[in-house]
Design an enzyme around this catalytic site. Structure first.
Site, PDB file in Angstrom:
ATOM      1  N   CYS A 157       0.814  -1.227   0.000  1.00 51.59           N
ATOM      2  CA  CYS A 157       0.000   0.000   0.000  1.00 51.59           C
ATOM      3  C   CYS A 157       0.847   1.277   0.000  1.00 51.59           C
ATOM      4  O   CYS A 157       0.321   2.370  -0.239  1.00 51.59           O
ATOM      5  CB  CYS A 157      -0.969   0.001   1.172  1.00 51.59           C
ATOM      6  SG  CYS A 157      -2.150  -1.353   1.099  1.00 51.59           S
ATOM      7  N   HIS A 208      -3.108   7.240   2.841  1.00 44.99           N
ATOM      8  CA  HIS A 208      -3.527   5.985   2.216  1.00 44.99           C
ATOM      9  C   HIS A 208      -4.934   5.630   2.684  1.00 44.99           C
ATOM     10  O   HIS A 208      -5.226   5.627   3.885  1.00 44.99           O
ATOM     11  CB  HIS A 208      -2.537   4.873   2.583  1.00 44.99           C
ATOM     12  CG  HIS A 208      -3.030   3.526   2.203  1.00 44.99           C
ATOM     13  ND1 HIS A 208      -3.460   3.235   0.927  1.00 44.99           N
ATOM     14  CD2 HIS A 208      -3.213   2.387   2.923  1.00 44.99           C
ATOM     15  CE1 HIS A 208      -3.866   1.983   0.885  1.00 44.99           C
ATOM     16  NE2 HIS A 208      -3.729   1.449   2.083  1.00 44.99           N
ATOM     17  N   ASN A 234     -10.071   0.137  -0.102  1.00 47.88           N
ATOM     18  CA  ASN A 234      -8.604   0.234  -0.063  1.00 47.88           C
ATOM     19  C   ASN A 234      -8.060  -0.337  -1.366  1.00 47.88           C
ATOM     20  O   ASN A 234      -8.144  -1.542  -1.609  1.00 47.88           O
ATOM     21  CB  ASN A 234      -8.082  -0.558   1.146  1.00 47.88           C
ATOM     22  CG  ASN A 234      -6.562  -0.518   1.255  1.00 47.88           C
ATOM     23  OD1 ASN A 234      -5.863  -0.147   0.311  1.00 47.88           O
ATOM     24  ND2 ASN A 234      -6.050  -0.915   2.395  1.00 47.88           N
TER      25      ASN A 234
HETATM   26  N1  COA Z   1     -18.037  -8.065   9.513  1.00 50.06           N
HETATM   27  C1  COA Z   1     -18.454  -8.302  10.764  1.00 50.06           C
HETATM   28  N2  COA Z   1     -17.639  -8.546  11.779  1.00 50.06           N
HETATM   29  C2  COA Z   1     -16.321  -8.534  11.530  1.00 50.06           C
HETATM   30  C3  COA Z   1     -15.797  -8.304  10.239  1.00 50.06           C
HETATM   31  C4  COA Z   1     -16.715  -8.055   9.211  1.00 50.06           C
HETATM   32  N3  COA Z   1     -16.348  -7.814   7.941  1.00 50.06           N
HETATM   33  N4  COA Z   1     -14.464  -8.349  10.285  1.00 50.06           N
HETATM   34  C5  COA Z   1     -14.139  -8.621  11.558  1.00 50.06           C
HETATM   35  N5  COA Z   1     -15.256  -8.748  12.288  1.00 50.06           N
HETATM   36  C6  COA Z   1     -15.385  -9.040  13.706  1.00 50.06           C
HETATM   37  C7  COA Z   1     -14.195  -9.768  14.272  1.00 50.06           C
HETATM   38  O1  COA Z   1     -14.265 -11.153  14.020  1.00 50.06           O
HETATM   39  C8  COA Z   1     -14.304  -9.436  15.732  1.00 50.06           C
HETATM   40  O2  COA Z   1     -15.241 -10.275  16.305  1.00 50.06           O
HETATM   41  P1  COA Z   1     -15.025 -10.863  17.798  1.00 50.06           P
HETATM   42  O3  COA Z   1     -14.988  -9.641  18.684  1.00 50.06           O
HETATM   43  O4  COA Z   1     -16.205 -11.716  17.998  1.00 50.06           O
HETATM   44  O5  COA Z   1     -13.713 -11.583  17.762  1.00 50.06           O
HETATM   45  C9  COA Z   1     -14.872  -8.027  15.724  1.00 50.06           C
HETATM   46  O6  COA Z   1     -15.446  -7.831  14.436  1.00 50.06           O
HETATM   47  C10 COA Z   1     -13.824  -6.970  15.952  1.00 50.06           C
HETATM   48  O7  COA Z   1     -12.714  -7.273  15.104  1.00 50.06           O
HETATM   49  P2  COA Z   1     -11.455  -6.358  15.058  1.00 50.06           P
HETATM   50  O8  COA Z   1     -10.446  -6.949  14.147  1.00 50.06           O
HETATM   51  O9  COA Z   1     -11.071  -6.067  16.478  1.00 50.06           O
HETATM   52  O10 COA Z   1     -12.115  -5.072  14.401  1.00 50.06           O
HETATM   53  P3  COA Z   1     -11.466  -3.694  14.169  1.00 50.06           P
HETATM   54  O11 COA Z   1     -12.286  -2.653  14.780  1.00 50.06           O
HETATM   55  O12 COA Z   1      -9.992  -3.703  14.443  1.00 50.06           O
HETATM   56  O13 COA Z   1     -11.628  -3.540  12.590  1.00 50.06           O
HETATM   57  C11 COA Z   1     -10.355  -3.689  10.585  1.00 50.06           C
HETATM   58  C12 COA Z   1     -11.030  -4.461  11.714  1.00 50.06           C
HETATM   59  C13 COA Z   1      -9.673  -4.700   9.673  1.00 50.06           C
HETATM   60  C14 COA Z   1     -11.400  -2.914   9.827  1.00 50.06           C
HETATM   61  C15 COA Z   1      -9.321  -2.725  11.220  1.00 50.06           C
HETATM   62  O14 COA Z   1      -8.500  -3.407  12.111  1.00 50.06           O
HETATM   63  C16 COA Z   1      -8.472  -2.063  10.185  1.00 50.06           C
HETATM   64  O15 COA Z   1      -8.938  -1.238   9.447  1.00 50.06           O
HETATM   65  N6  COA Z   1      -7.171  -2.397  10.173  1.00 50.06           N
HETATM   66  C17 COA Z   1      -6.241  -1.801   9.257  1.00 50.06           C
HETATM   67  C18 COA Z   1      -6.514  -2.247   7.882  1.00 50.06           C
HETATM   68  C19 COA Z   1      -5.567  -1.614   6.963  1.00 50.06           C
HETATM   69  O16 COA Z   1      -5.245  -0.494   7.135  1.00 50.06           O
HETATM   70  N7  COA Z   1      -5.122  -2.366   6.001  1.00 50.06           N
HETATM   71  C20 COA Z   1      -4.282  -1.938   4.987  1.00 50.06           C
HETATM   72  C21 COA Z   1      -3.020  -1.438   5.494  1.00 50.06           C
HETATM   73  S1  COA Z   1      -2.079  -1.201   4.168  1.00 50.06           S
END
Ligand code: COA
Length: 337
Positions: free
Chosen positions: A119, A258, A288
């Site tokens: 990214c 980004h 993204n």
């Molecule tokens: N739909 C519903 N629930 C989801 C889900 C989805 N698409 N994806 C994850 N969950 C659930 C998880 O399983 C977790 O459930 P649990 O509490 O029962 O274990 C809960 O939601 C919370 O998950 P978590 O990973 O803690 O969520 P989050 O708030 O961190 O959001 C992302 C997840 C991926 C959106 C976030 O971490 C993020 O944006 N990370 C960076 C991504 C990024 O920048 N990527 C590119 C970098 S180059």
């Protein structure tokens, strides 16, 4: 006594911007139909409403060609001295995608190579192109960021499937002076390979050519630590760059980070002490798009008038590797196609 005025510092100057999105829109509702997720979860946790995915048969090089052609048109040129293409979804593991794109664009036998910085790829590619220009190896370079993440997402993984989109963006950089609008004023680049495991496709490379587990061929990401690193690395990189080029943070008109998650973009603005309203956000429309993210965001910001000639614009990206980078420019009077 006569004095010789200092010669203006040679720099890479932005001359045109082109973007391309495949026609198929994939809504949150469509994904909720086949994954355990919901429009509400995706919107509130990421800010994404929809993304574009290619139809089978369309490759990253096809998107790169379209965006490249539009950037050349926007810049009003039909030749360059090099093509630098950022992607982590190349047409083939070997060779690079850039030479075939350069040939399709009718650019002849110019040097053309890929950059793999996930990214952060677009900023790395812009830095490579700017270095060619500043070193005198090229007068004009086409920089492309293009991705087809839809092909590497595990269809069973709701945590990655809802985030990524396909698309391409390209810019033309030309030799000019650091004093003129559009000049890339400097770069801050970095990496942390200790955390290469946070974003990876386990199989397909020399460490694991094939795997019994089909999941190993797909993109994996540990969302939570990636989120935290994204904010800190883009924040620190941006602050270091601003200090180096002598821009007080409050003088920055637009922060184009980004486009991974709207919460990351707001946290980045908070980290820098910039009003959140100055953060450009277009991930709601495209998701993204990895190496295509920054030029796609810039094009949307130009269209909406959020970025206008004379604005001080900071660009910052972060991704797998881990890798990150920032650059800045005074926005020039250019067209986008
Ligand atoms: N739909 C519903 N629930 C989801 C889900 C989805 N698409 N994806 C994850 N969950 C659930 C998880 O399983 C977790 O459930 P649990 O509490 O029962 O274990 C809960 O939601 C919370 O998950 P978590 O990973 O803690 O969520 P989050 O708030 O961190 O959001 C992302 C997840 C991926 C959106 C976030 O971490 C993020 O944006 N990370 C960076 C991504 C990024 O920048 N990527 C590119 C970098 S180059």
């Amino acid at each position: 006594m006569s004095t010789i005025p200092p010669s203006p510092r040679r720099a890479a100057v932005l001359k045109g911007l082109g973007t391309y999105l495949p026609p198929r829109v994939v809504s949150n509702e469509e994904l909720s139909g086949r994954l355990d997720t919901s429009d509400e979860w995706i919107r509130t946790r990421t800010g994404i409403r929809q993304r574009y995915w290619v139809d089978p048969g369309t490759a990253t090089g096809d998107l790169a060609f379209e965006a490249g052609a539009r950037a050349l048109k926007a810049a009003g040129v039909d030749s360059v001295d090099a093509v630098v293409l950022a992607t982590s979804t190349p047409d083939h593991p070997c060779p690079a995608t850039a030479p075939a794109v350069a040939a399709r664009l009718g650019l002849g036998t110019v040097p053309a190579f890929d950059i793999a910085a996930v990214c952060a790829g677009f900023v790395y590619a812009a830095a490579s192109a700017a270095s060619l220009i500043v070193a005198g190896l090229a007068e004009r370079v086409l920089v492309i960021g293009a991705e087809t993440y839809s092909g590497i997402l595990n269809p069973a993984d709701r945590t990655t499937s809802v985030i990524f989109g396909d698309g391409a963006g390209a810019i033309v950089l030309e030799a000019g002076s650091a004093e003129e609008p559009g000049a890339l004023l400097g770069f801050d680049l970095g990496s942390d390979g200790e955390r290469h495991d946070l974003i990876t496709i386990p199989a397909g490379g020399s460490r694991m050519r094939t795997s019994e587990d089909p999941a190993d061929q797909y993109f994996t990401m540990q969302g939570k630590p990636v989120f935290a690193h994204a904010v800190t690395r883009m924040g620190e990189s941006s602050a270091a760059l601003l200090e180096r080029i002598g821009w007080p943070t409050e003088s920055v008109d637009r922060v184009v980070g980004h486009q991974a998650n709207v919460r990351i973009l707001h946290a980045l603005a908070d980290f820098l002490g910039v009003e959140r309203a100055r953060a450009v956000v277009n991930l709601d429309r495209v998701g993204n798009t990895s190496a295509a993210s920054i030029p796609l965001a810039l094009a949307d910001a130009m269209l909406s008038g959020e970025v206008a000639p004379g604005d001080r614009v900071l660009l910052s990206a972060f991704g797998g590797g881990l890798a990150w980078g920032s650059t800045a420019l005074v926005w020039p009077d250019i067209t986008a196609a």
